[in-house]
Design a protein around this motif. Structure first.
Motif, short mmCIF file in Angstrom:
data_model
loop_
_atom_site.label_atom_id
_atom_site.label_comp_id
_atom_site.label_asym_id
_atom_site.label_seq_id
_atom_site.Cartn_x
_atom_site.Cartn_y
_atom_site.Cartn_z
N ASN A 203 0.87 -0.84 0.09
CA ASN A 203 0.05 0.23 -0.01
C ASN A 203 0.88 1.74 -0.17
O ASN A 203 1.47 2.06 1.14
CB ASN A 203 -1.19 0.08 0.96
CG ASN A 203 -2.18 1.04 0.56
OD1 ASN A 203 -1.78 2.19 0.40
ND2 ASN A 203 -2.82 1.25 2.49
N ASP A 204 0.74 1.80 -1.06
CA ASP A 204 2.46 3.21 -1.80
C ASP A 204 1.30 4.90 -0.80
O ASP A 204 2.18 5.39 -0.58
CB ASP A 204 1.92 3.14 -3.13
CG ASP A 204 3.33 2.35 -3.29
OD1 ASP A 204 4.06 1.58 -2.55
OD2 ASP A 204 2.82 1.34 -3.99
N CYS A 205 0.20 4.56 -0.46
CA CYS A 205 -0.62 5.21 0.21
C CYS A 205 -0.58 5.74 1.15
O CYS A 205 -0.28 4.84 2.70
CB CYS A 205 -1.87 5.74 -0.08
SG CYS A 205 -3.14 6.93 0.76
N PRO A 206 0.11 6.98 2.21
CA PRO A 206 0.91 7.36 3.59
C PRO A 206 -0.75 6.93 4.56
O PRO A 206 -0.46 7.33 5.50
CB PRO A 206 1.63 8.25 3.75
CG PRO A 206 0.75 8.75 2.12
CD PRO A 206 0.37 7.73 1.13
N VAL A 207 -1.95 7.28 4.16
CA VAL A 207 -2.97 7.69 5.00
C VAL A 207 -4.52 6.40 4.70
O VAL A 207 -4.36 6.52 3.50
CB VAL A 207 -3.18 9.23 3.38
CG1 VAL A 207 -4.79 9.88 4.48
CG2 VAL A 207 -3.06 9.72 3.18
N ASN A 208 -5.02 6.73 5.68
CA ASN A 208 -5.53 5.43 6.01
C ASN A 208 -7.07 5.88 6.92
O ASN A 208 -6.80 7.26 7.26
CB ASN A 208 -5.84 4.77 6.95
CG ASN A 208 -3.92 3.37 6.03
OD1 ASN A 208 -3.30 3.46 6.25
ND2 ASN A 208 -5.05 2.61 5.46
N ILE A 209 -7.90 5.40 6.51
CA ILE A 209 -9.03 6.27 6.96
C ILE A 209 -9.25 4.83 8.03
O ILE A 209 -9.79 3.68 8.41
CB ILE A 209 -10.72 6.13 6.67
CG1 ILE A 209 -10.19 7.04 5.24
CG2 ILE A 209 -11.80 6.78 6.84
CD1 ILE A 209 -11.26 6.99 4.12
N ASN A 355 -0.39 -2.80 15.92
CA ASN A 355 0.59 -1.45 14.47
C ASN A 355 -0.90 -0.86 14.12
O ASN A 355 -0.25 -0.74 13.00
CB ASN A 355 1.54 -2.85 13.67
CG ASN A 355 2.26 -1.90 12.76
OD1 ASN A 355 3.12 -1.12 13.56
ND2 ASN A 355 2.67 -2.70 11.56
N LEU A 356 -1.68 -0.03 14.12
CA LEU A 356 -2.05 1.27 13.73
C LEU A 356 -1.24 2.19 13.39
O LEU A 356 -1.15 2.84 14.64
CB LEU A 356 -3.48 1.51 14.51
CG LEU A 356 -4.08 0.35 14.76
CD1 LEU A 356 -5.38 0.46 15.78
CD2 LEU A 356 -4.97 -0.27 13.99
N LYS A 357 -1.05 2.49 12.10
CA LYS A 357 -0.21 3.57 11.79
C LYS A 357 -1.28 4.98 11.91
O LYS A 357 -1.78 5.31 10.53
CB LYS A 357 0.73 2.91 10.79
CG LYS A 357 1.46 2.18 10.86
CD LYS A 357 1.95 1.59 9.58
CE LYS A 357 2.97 0.52 9.95
NZ LYS A 357 3.86 0.27 8.49
N ILE A 358 -1.50 5.29 12.63
CA ILE A 358 -2.32 6.64 12.18
C ILE A 358 -2.02 7.71 12.07
O ILE A 358 -2.43 9.14 11.62
CB ILE A 358 -2.94 6.91 13.89
CG1 ILE A 358 -1.82 7.06 14.78
CG2 ILE A 358 -3.78 6.28 14.41
CD1 ILE A 358 -3.12 7.83 16.35
N GLU A 359 -0.81 8.30 11.56
CA GLU A 359 0.45 8.79 11.50
C GLU A 359 -0.72 9.36 9.67
O GLU A 359 -0.15 8.78 9.08
CB GLU A 359 1.56 8.66 11.29
CG GLU A 359 2.32 8.79 12.28
CD GLU A 359 2.44 7.11 12.70
OE1 GLU A 359 1.25 6.56 12.49
OE2 GLU A 359 3.51 6.86 14.07
N ASP A 360 -0.70 10.99 9.81
CA ASP A 360 -1.29 11.62 8.82
C ASP A 360 -2.81 10.31 8.09
O ASP A 360 -2.61 10.67 6.80
CB ASP A 360 -0.46 11.03 7.71
CG ASP A 360 -0.43 12.48 6.28
OD1 ASP A 360 -0.63 13.53 6.89
OD2 ASP A 360 -0.24 11.34 5.18
#
Length: 838
Positions: A203-209, A355-360
């Motif tokens: 997943n190359d997109c740094p943004v998740n919802i 490992n929830l990456k909430i950054e950005d």
């Protein structure tokens, strides 16, 4: 955004109403234009969940299309890649750079195409084999259930903890085990970072919802709403499915019957799962190397093939015989949007484990009206003498049974825990004798063990022992078994040892934002720890996320969120939005009622016991019932006051209850949660089948004030009796108000400002509860209802300004007495009858 002028720019599955478009515009604008926080109020029945989904997902696909899978985005990736040969790319000809960018875009597109095809294939394969697999698994489940049923009867050995060694007692064997564990972890990390399967898509997109809500049913509703949608692909020429993952607790996702049968509560379930993994037999559904297992990868990929709710994800795990709770961790990386309960989002340790990456990322918190209370509750704890005495009894009983079979580390620490509990009891009793345990009075941690041997116990080591050994689970399980043997109905739904663990954590590491204080509940003195400043806990999420969206049907008064959750965020970075209701203007009226038959109606604490006012209230309710068809829901400030009013209405001199029952069958909210469904069913039956109508007497903040749907004839009127201010003398509220006042003065405010802030906070608690309760009736576009606010204080502009906008704009003030209001009521429902006939 490119599609700004298109009629369905948000890919809404239906033709959206204007207020839905306004909400989606506001959410998109918040994410796109650098706002850190958005606070959105959209009444229930206005399609809030779909609006959130469509605006957030449309923004995400736009962002990926414009910033990730473009020449510009790819160029950024090239320049940021320190290992790439283009480190000195400024020296390369432009056509070479462009050719390289195009090759990256081509490879990315091909990988996406391959991954989508792969998901199609494994989905088709799953569907093809599911019937045969179901037959096999049905037989296996029958055999498994028989085996497990026979083996559920535990031996005493099962309640023994592993040997415990304190820091000073760690043996070389333990060191070796820890070293081996570290090696195993490193190997797992290497496997995870390496390529283990034929199809690998990153997943190359740094943004998740991340979408979070309070209850399991609300999260399932989100899944079902998401299933209705589809969105434009982020890469041209590819049919891109929505990558969604429903995260849940072990309670929802554990598929091991043995673990579930052994555990009567969530805390025991967690420790039972971990305990089983550490045992020789292990868990049948969890591969030792699950983060690199092909089986867990298959489930993780299968979960991406379509939108599965939490139960369906559990079913997939059952079919594949692999744990969906742990497998979800492998699927997080590929998701665009994930849903999870409040507790999993709000606790830093849980976010780290998952490992929830909430950054950005975009963090959406639904039903956010109670967020302040939830954060405080998660990080607060209370314990009283009776509970401590029960803990001591359990510990002594357990020790008497197993003392010869426990190693010295376990024995010594359990005896120290008993001593600690005894010291707590002595402290509470001494303070009670001296009269120092005044409600709300702060307790200094150092005072608890002053003039005692408590400082010799090293509370930190006891807390570490409880946390590492998981012995609380063993003891609670053993005591539960014993109590069930004596009384099969007995169960430990709120295990006290886990409460003690939480209390000791607060005692060892008290947060600067929290305080210990005294309280008394039902005559029992308790020591409470309360997180007074939830903004500190929430700050990490806000600082890391691209933006945080708080959404709810009743978010007013919004000032509390700004003042107590985001005080560090500049107002220019906070966007607020409140929309009207979706219903036509003529479908709702709101009447403040200040008096009836010459009796002023003001249900303040010092006036509410007036017999004449209670009787006048009954007469007003009777007249409303005579003029309102279907169901009427009445909210009282408390169970105690509801019972007091009912007792007066039953009095033969007034006979009000019998007179009301001539027009509406009377139902009362039960105090026992298990009876709620029965009462609601009988209430509905009386209205829909018996065609008599009914009145439901409920309590603000009770079981009927939130999450219950009184649509259509079930709620043609809502009556709010008084202003439900919380108990001003509760220890929690005294501590909170003292904190607000001290913080105001510390920031340079005057004593008068401090008092105003404290009083405003107190009033806002009340008005949030009012807004939540009166929002129970209007549930869809064709619904209609009347809200009666029975208390003179509702005619005050300061109170009205704290009502939800959709309620505030419908307030009728020209009617000065009940007779005029009832005339308006009759005309309102007559017009609805005529329109239905027409």
């Amino acid at each position: 955004m490119n599609t700004k002028n298109e009629s369905n720019r948000y890919n809404h599955p239906y033709k959206p109403y204007q207020i839905q478009l306004d909400l989606m515009d506001a959410i998109y604008d918040t994410i796109e234009n650098g706002y850190k926080v958005g606070i959105f109020e959209s009444p229930t029945g206005t399609g809030k969940t779909l609006s959130i989904i469509c605006s957030c997902m449309t923004w995400l696909r736009d962002y990926k299309r414009n910033n990730v899978f473009t020449e510009t985005g790819s160029a950024k990736d090239i320049n940021n890649d320190s290992n790439d040969s283009f480190e000195d790319s400024d020296d390369e000809p432009e056509w070479v750079k462009q050719a390289y960018i195009n090759s990256i875009l081509s490879r990315t597109k091909n990988k996406m195409v391959d991954y989508e095809k792969y998901l199609d294939e494994i989905k088709a394969d799953y569907i093809h084999n599911v019937q045969k697999a179901e037959e096999i698994h049905t037989n296996q489940r029958k055999r498994t259930k028989r085996i497990q049923k026979d083996s559920v009867e535990l031996r005493d050995d099962d309640f023994l903890p592993v040997d415990y060694y304190s820091d000073s007692e760690v043996s070389s064997t333990i060191d070796q085990k820890n070293a081996a564990l570290g090696t195993e972890i490193n190997q797992l990390l290497q496997k995870v970072s390496g390529k283990t399967d034929d199809i690998e898509m990153t997943n190359d997109c740094p943004v998740n919802i991340f979408f979070s809500s309070r209850t399991h049913s609300q999260l399932n509703q989100f899944s079902h709403q998401l299933r209705l949608t589809s969105f434009n692909s982020s890469v041209e020429g590819i049919d891109e499915r929505t990558k969604y993952l429903a995260l849940g607790s072990r309670k929802q996702l554990c598929i091991n019957d043995k673990v579930k049968k052994l555990s009567k509560n969530d805390l025991n379930l967690n420790d039972a799962c971990v305990d089983l993994q550490k045992s020789k037999e292990g868990c049948d559904f969890l591969p030792k190397d699950y983060m690199s297992s092909s089986l867990t990868k298959k489930l993780a990929d299968l979960s991406m093939t379509e939108v599965y709710d939490i139960e369906e994800l559990g079913d997939l795990g059952t079919e594949l015989k692999v744990c969906p709770y742990y497998t979800a961790r492998r699927g997080i990386e590929m998701t665009e949007i994930a849903s999870l309960p409040y507790q999993m989002l709000l606790q830093e340790t849980t976010r780290s484990v998952l490992n929830l990456k909430i950054e950005d990322s975009i963090v959406v918190i639904d039903e956010a009206h109670n967020l302040l209370d939830v954060i405080s509750s998660i990080h607060s704890v209370s314990i009283n003498i009776e509970e401590i005495q029960k803990i001591i009894k359990s510990l002594r009983f357990y020790l008497s049974k197993f003392i010869k079979r426990l190693n010295s580390g376990n024995r010594i620490h359990l005896m120290k825990l008993i001593k600690l509990c005894q010291l707590l009891i002595c402290f509470i009793q001494e303070q009670e004798k001296e009269g120092s345990n005044k409600i709300g009075r702060e307790i200094k941690v150092e005072d608890i063990f002053h003039n005692s041997t408590g400082d010799m116990l090293n509370i930190h080591k006891i807390e570490t022992f409880l946390a590492k050994s998981k012995i609380a689970y063993k003891i609670e399980s053993y005591m539960e078994k014993k109590s069930n043997g004596e009384n099969s109905k007995s169960s430990s739904s709120n295990p006290l040892l886990f409460k003690m663990v939480k209390f000791l954590k607060s005692l060892v590491n008290p947060s600067r934002e929290g305080k210990f204080f005294w309280d008394i509940d039902n005559g029992s003195v308790s020591i409470n720890y309360l997180l007074l400043d939830p903004s500190a806990v929430f700050k990490e999420i806000v600082s890391k996320a691209r933006c945080v969206l708080l959404c709810g049907g009743t978010m007013e008064p919004m000032s509390d969120f700004k003042n107590y959750l985001f005080p560090y965020v500049d107002n220019t970075k906070i966007k607020t939005f409140s929309c009207s209701h979706i219903i036509p203007q003529e479908n709702l009226k709101v009447f403040p009622i200040a008096s009836n038959d010459g009796v002023d109606l003001e249900f303040s604490f010092d006036k509410r016991n007036s017999i004449s006012m209670i009787a006048s209230l009954g007469e007003a309710v009777l007249k409303i019932c005579q003029n309102v068809p279907g169901g009427v829901v009445v909210f009282f400030p408390s169970y105690k006051y509801l019972n007091q009013v009912l007792k007066a209405w039953k009095d033969q001199s007034y006979n009000l209850l019998n007179r009301i029952e001539k027009y509406k069958k009377v139902f009362q909210e039960p105090t026992n949660s298990s009876h709620v469904e029965t009462v609601l069913s009988d209430y509905s039956k009386s209205i829909k089948e018996e065609n008599k109508g009914a009145i439901l007497l409920s309590v603000v903040g009770g079981k009927m004030s939130e999450g219950i749907n009184f649509s259509d004839e079930l709620g043609r009127a809502v009556i709010m009796v008084g202003l439900p201010y919380p108990n001003a003398y509760s220890g929690e509220l005294i501590a909170k108000r003292n904190f607000i006042e001290s913080e105001t003065i510390a920031r340079g405010g005057s004593p008068q400002e401090a008092t105003r802030n404290s009083q405003g906070y107190y009033e806002n608690i009340c008005m949030r509860a009012v807004n939540q309760s009166i929002g129970r009736s209007i549930r869809h576009i064709n619904d209609y209802s009347i809200i009666y606010l029975i208390d003179g204080r509702y005619r005050s502009p300061s109170i009205q300004n704290k009502l939800s906008n959709w309620v505030k704009e419908k307030i009728q003030l020209k009617q000065s007495n009940l007779a005029e209001i009832l005339e308006e009521t009759k005309e309102f429902f007559d017009s609805k009858s005529i329109s239905r006939l027409g």
